[in-house]
Design an enzyme around this catalytic site. Structure first.
Site, PDB file in Angstrom:
ATOM      1  N   PRO A   2       0.826  -1.214   0.000  1.00  0.00           N
ATOM      2  CA  PRO A   2       0.000   0.000   0.000  1.00  0.00           C
ATOM      3  C   PRO A   2       0.857   1.259   0.000  1.00  0.00           C
ATOM      4  O   PRO A   2       1.936   1.300   0.575  1.00  0.00           O
ATOM      5  CB  PRO A   2      -0.791  -0.129   1.308  1.00  0.00           C
ATOM      6  CG  PRO A   2      -0.780  -1.582   1.632  1.00  0.00           C
ATOM      7  CD  PRO A   2       0.528  -2.093   1.135  1.00  0.00           C
ATOM      8  N   GLU A   3       0.359   2.262  -0.682  1.00  0.00           N
ATOM      9  CA  GLU A   3       1.045   3.550  -0.740  1.00  0.00           C
ATOM     10  C   GLU A   3       0.521   4.448   0.378  1.00  0.00           C
ATOM     11  O   GLU A   3      -0.515   4.186   0.993  1.00  0.00           O
ATOM     12  CB  GLU A   3       0.797   4.210  -2.093  1.00  0.00           C
ATOM     13  CG  GLU A   3       0.993   3.301  -3.281  1.00  0.00           C
ATOM     14  CD  GLU A   3       2.443   3.079  -3.672  1.00  0.00           C
ATOM     15  OE1 GLU A   3       3.249   4.019  -3.543  1.00  0.00           O
ATOM     16  OE2 GLU A   3       2.772   1.968  -4.121  1.00  0.00           O
ATOM     17  N   LYS A  51       3.160   4.586   6.352  1.00  0.00           N
ATOM     18  CA  LYS A  51       2.286   3.465   6.031  1.00  0.00           C
ATOM     19  C   LYS A  51       1.747   2.781   7.279  1.00  0.00           C
ATOM     20  O   LYS A  51       1.181   1.688   7.200  1.00  0.00           O
ATOM     21  CB  LYS A  51       3.040   2.460   5.169  1.00  0.00           C
ATOM     22  CG  LYS A  51       3.493   3.042   3.835  1.00  0.00           C
ATOM     23  CD  LYS A  51       4.174   1.984   3.017  1.00  0.00           C
ATOM     24  CE  LYS A  51       4.688   2.572   1.709  1.00  0.00           C
ATOM     25  NZ  LYS A  51       5.315   1.550   0.865  1.00  0.00           N
ATOM     26  N   ASN A 165       5.716   0.634  -4.222  1.00  0.00           N
ATOM     27  CA  ASN A 165       6.181   0.232  -5.546  1.00  0.00           C
ATOM     28  C   ASN A 165       5.583   1.066  -6.673  1.00  0.00           C
ATOM     29  O   ASN A 165       6.241   1.332  -7.680  1.00  0.00           O
ATOM     30  CB  ASN A 165       5.854  -1.244  -5.785  1.00  0.00           C
ATOM     31  CG  ASN A 165       6.825  -2.173  -5.095  1.00  0.00           C
ATOM     32  OD1 ASN A 165       8.006  -1.878  -4.995  1.00  0.00           O
ATOM     33  ND2 ASN A 165       6.324  -3.294  -4.604  1.00  0.00           N
ATOM     34  N   ARG A 250       8.935  -6.946  -5.424  1.00  0.00           N
ATOM     35  CA  ARG A 250       8.984  -5.530  -5.759  1.00  0.00           C
ATOM     36  C   ARG A 250       9.050  -5.329  -7.275  1.00  0.00           C
ATOM     37  O   ARG A 250      10.087  -4.988  -7.839  1.00  0.00           O
ATOM     38  CB  ARG A 250      10.183  -4.859  -5.078  1.00  0.00           C
ATOM     39  CG  ARG A 250      10.002  -4.708  -3.575  1.00  0.00           C
ATOM     40  CD  ARG A 250      11.157  -4.001  -2.935  1.00  0.00           C
ATOM     41  NE  ARG A 250      10.859  -3.677  -1.549  1.00  0.00           N
ATOM     42  CZ  ARG A 250      11.753  -3.178  -0.692  1.00  0.00           C
ATOM     43  NH1 ARG A 250      12.983  -2.935  -1.101  1.00  0.00           N
ATOM     44  NH2 ARG A 250      11.413  -2.905   0.552  1.00  0.00           N
TER      45      ARG A 250
END
Length: 266
Positions: A2-3, A51, A165, A250
């Site tokens: 998650p961003e 995060k 990512n 990733r």
């Protein structure tokens, strides 16, 4: 992964559903806290930090959670059916008379003294969506290891907190360099512009579930998730490869024509 904008939106939903309300249901389904009962305590606020999610509860307690790759918090009214996953995936339940927050597949869940929150988040760099955002410190953190690959440096939450990512790949494309470019090889003027761009794109997406870096409705992202599809700028097929030591998944995307710099060996 998650961003930061996703975590910010999750915190907003949790805060709206729980803050200022007394808990009528509490169930922490991890062995260490299996007998912990927070019922009767009031949720004070839910705050994102990079995060991480910090749910502060009356009595000087903080429930710290992290979503990592697969975790999710879902909010339901008391009449709604829970739909976030199988029952055995539930790790936490916090509810009041009107709403229930259910944490699914949470890899990190711990109850801390609020005064000890630094133990969970004190290592983080400036939060791209937080009140502590400091572009000068973020820049200094990135430049401290000039030999490090840019993509890895952007993902390191100790440098600046909130990039995953997706934004890693998008920001490198926007900067016209590959994610494998050493930070020290970047032009002096580029790195501060990259830091500013990171803040700008996360701020632009903080309240929008449909993330975009292109401002286009038909193609919301430049490169991420677009392997073998034509670059939106030059038409060259987008490439993808893993970045890092292989210990984590990733996926990294880049345009071999628009982005200069080293790439993985085939």
């Amino acid at each position: 992964m998650p961003e930061g904008d996703t975590v910010h939106q999750t915190a907003t939903r949790l805060h709206t559903a729980l803050a200022g309300r007394r808990l009528t249901r509490s169930d922490l389904r991890v062995p260490k806290y299996a007998t912990t009962d927070l019922t009767g305590r009031t949720v004070l606020d839910v705050t994102p930090r990079g995060k991480h999610l910090l749910t502060r509860i009356e009595g000087g307690l903080t429930l710290h959670s992290h979503l990592r790759m697969d975790g999710a918090w879902k909010v339901f009214t008391t009449t709604e059916r829970w739909t976030g996953g199988a029952a055995h995936q539930i790790r936490a339940i916090l509810g009041n008379e009107d709403n229930t927050a259910v944490g699914y597949r949470l890899p990190v869940l711990e109850l801390l003294r609020t005064t000890d929150e630094f133990k969970a988040v004190g290592h983080l760099g400036p939060d791209l969506l937080g009140p502590d955002w400091d572009p000068d410190q973020a820049l200094a953190n990135l430049l401290a290891d000039p030999a490090r690959e840019l993509g890895e440096a952007l993902l390191d939450q100790r440098n600046l907190a909130g990039i995953g990512n997706i934004y890693k790949s998008e920001l490198c494309f926007m900067a016209s360099v590959t994610p494998w470019t050493p930070v020290g090889d970047l032009p002096d003027s580029l790195t501060p512009r990259l830091v500013a761009a990171a803040h700008r794109v996360l701020e632009a997406n903080r309240d929008h579930p449909l993330r975009t870096t292109t401002n286009r409705r038909d193609q919301r992202l430049y490169v991420y998730g677009r392997a073998a599809r034509p670059c939106l700028r030059c038409g060259t097929p987008i490439r993808t490869a893993q970045q890092g030591d292989g210990s984590r998944d990733r996926p990294t995307y880049w345009c071999p024509r628009c982005q200069s710099g080293p790439t993985p060996r085939s």
